[in-house]
Design an enzyme around this catalytic site. Sequence first.
Site, PDB file in Angstrom:
ATOM      1  N   SER A 707       0.797  -1.203  -0.038  1.00  0.00           N
ATOM      2  CA  SER A 707       0.146  -0.154   0.013  1.00  0.00           C
ATOM      3  C   SER A 707       0.892   1.473  -0.107  1.00  0.00           C
ATOM      4  O   SER A 707       0.137   2.475  -0.331  1.00  0.00           O
ATOM      5  CB  SER A 707      -1.131  -0.036   1.145  1.00  0.00           C
ATOM      6  OG  SER A 707      -0.259  -0.028   2.189  1.00  0.00           O
ATOM      7  N   LYS A 750      -6.131   4.204   8.819  1.00  0.00           N
ATOM      8  CA  LYS A 750      -5.070   5.053   8.216  1.00  0.00           C
ATOM      9  C   LYS A 750      -5.737   6.415   7.934  1.00  0.00           C
ATOM     10  O   LYS A 750      -5.009   7.410   8.149  1.00  0.00           O
ATOM     11  CB  LYS A 750      -4.593   4.618   6.456  1.00  0.00           C
ATOM     12  CG  LYS A 750      -4.049   3.155   6.491  1.00  0.00           C
ATOM     13  CD  LYS A 750      -3.812   2.828   4.982  1.00  0.00           C
ATOM     14  CE  LYS A 750      -2.886   1.511   4.977  1.00  0.00           C
ATOM     15  NZ  LYS A 750      -3.085   0.983   3.957  1.00  0.00           N
TER      16      LYS A 750
END
Length: 831
Positions: A707, A750
């Site tokens: 990611s 996140k």
Amino acid sequence: MYGAYDDAGEIMGGMGPLEFNDIQDATLDDDGLIECPVVALVDVVLYPRLVMPLFMSSKKALASLDAALERENSLICVAQRHSESAIPRPEDLYTVASEVAVGRTLRMPDGTTSALVQGRRRVEIVEFTQVNPYLRARARPIYEPSSISAETQALMNAVLELFERCVQLNRSLPESAYIFAINIQEPGWLADLVAATLSVSLEDRQEVLEMIDPVQRLHHVSILLAKELDRLELEDEIHDRVQQAVDGSQREMFLREQMRVIQGELGEGDVFQEEFSELHRRIEEAKLPEEAHARAMKELGRLAAMPPMAPEVGIIRTYLDLLTDLPWTKETEDNLDITHAAEVLESNHFGLPKAKERILEHIAVRRLAPDRMKSPILCFVGPPGTGKTSLGQSIAQALNREFMRVSLGGVRDEAEIRGHRRTYIGALPGRIIQTLRRAGTINPLFMLDEIDKLGHDFRGDPAAALLEVLDPEQNFTFTDHYLDLPYDLSKVFFITTANYLDPVPPALEDRMEVIEFPGYTEEDKLEIARRFLIPRQMEAHGLDEHAPDLRLTEGALKVMIRSYTYEAGVRNLEREIANVCRKIARRVAEGKRFAKSISATMLDRYLGPPRYTEPLAGEVDEVGVATGVAWTQAGGDVMPVEVTLMSGKGNLMLTGHLGDIMQESAQAALSYTRSQARKLKITVSAFDKKDIHLHVPEGAIPKEGPSAGVALAIALISAFTGRKVHRDVAMTGEITLRGRVLPVGGVKEKVLAARRIGVSKVVLPKKNEKDLVDVPKRALKDLDVVLVESMEEVIKVALHPVPRKPPAKKSATATKTSKPDSASAATTPPT
Ligand code: ADP
């Protein structure tokens, strides 16, 4: 049976007891034969010279006896081949027999007659002259040779030696038998005497009778004697052993008895007996299932049979202790009042709607179908300090169940779950059984913490054992190796916890219903602190009584959250609040003045200087540094990516403990950058003249996953184009070689992390839009979420425009000294 030895003196003196002296052998006829009445013997072979009583009851035998007594007092005694023939016919009888002299007779009231007889000589029956009313036969006397060689003497000595030992061992033989035997001079006679004492079969006895040659007969008897001796010696040995054992236990009984008496004198009572009775009472009271009860009684029996100091005693006692302590049927009654449960859950925890809802639903279903519904197996997943364990405690409280907790972190050995077999020294039951013993009920709420930290090695796979524990289809007969009895776990309410799910074996994950505990927003934390943490700590430090007016201002709490803690949960926040409370408590206790309201400015007095500055505070936009956000065990975190170009040959160096997938991501980002060189206005040759160093700080912490692709690419592009990166744009997303941006996991964490570090924009893959519903609305309020599908869009958001004039001077220095300098990238003249 054989009377010979009792009359030994007389036998030695002449041919037998005196009464036999007058009896002559039967007279021979012209053919050298004798003709006498015959008596058939069952299971007996009578040898010459031996005296024995015969008991006769059959008509035929009595008639034979009468006939003998009427004439010469001589009979032929012959063994019957088969003991079962009641009226023996001539063909049922052996042919070699003994002629006997009949001595005194005695008629009993029951019709039997006993007659004392003495064997005279071997005879061979030639013909039967009469069958009824009694048997008569003609027989030829057999004469045996009687010379003794030295060899025969030696054989006789050997037989005597064996016989002596036999007499010693065989308790039914009188010693006089041996004394009698040593006085015998003839080998045949010795053979007959010894044969008469052996416990051998009828066939063997008859064989001895039929052996005419005395030396051969003695030899044969010596073999039988040796066998007999072996048997006797074995018997003797066994007897000795049994005797020893009996002696031992008698000795122990004696000692025990003495101890009992001494204890009685001292007024102490019999400790062992008391303990034994106590164990027995406990077994009966424990309401064990049938199988367990049977096992307990068996072990108790073994215990009773053991000397108190035997090493096994302790082992058995510990086992019985476990068996009786362990709950088998005792359970608490569930409180299925939904309103009550909702109140309990709300009163202990802020937020966590999903978990609370799931529990309330479960209670509702249990109310409607009490026995049909098995307890669900829940798995709480989230960063530390987000309330997983404490919620478990509240659920137990709401349901009125015992709360038990076992940490699985670092468990590598299957035996820790399932126990060791009792044959191991120091064997223990596994953690499941140990915990249930502590719980005391069969239906506690059982929290298995840190299921993601389960290891496995050569000692077996604890996850496999856990599978059995957590499988409702088999856990009603869970077997712990130590307990070695099936145990019913089906009533236990299992909740497992994990910081993240990746390491949990899929088979295990499959069994569980995952409920996520996302990190908290700053507002959540404020609320939790105000409603739960502060009142709890005030109480714990006695301030609710002694300083009830104490307040922590909102400002102070915010600074605490931002500058003294850095976490997704509230564990450290609670610790800092406890710190403040402790300091105040001391002042109160010392009778000193203290501030009633603690504001942000006073915090460093209590907590020291702030521990965390805002991650991006003081950071300026730079070339080659991008702000990634990563998903870590602690929730989400900022992950800056740095790229520096140096003169070189186009090598890519990756540092910062990057995992394989992340390294591949970096390669892919570089390839994408190269392929877009033209569009991005990068001189193609720059890639061959520069070495690239890509570093992700906090180098000691391993980093993994795809990611970071977008952040890696932006840092690279920035370095090669000289375009600065906006530091307050956080980004996440996987990239393809074509520059497409793919979705990633952990979006909620996140986004929360991005907000915590204070960025203004978050770049997310478009495909992750759906995950935004899980993000608390408040967190999204002051955050600009940019959803992208391609790198081009990211570049637009994240990078400054192309710098107008490249500062040519700096470039020259950088190239000359080849000093790492990200600014050098900016010098690459855009084409
Ligand atoms: P975890 O098991 O997730 O690591 P804990 O359950 O040990 O976390 O929680 C740490 C502390 O934070 C506990 O004192 C707990 O009461 C408190 N806490 C966590 N979340 C909440 C919440 N939502 N409401 C109230 N207190 C909370």
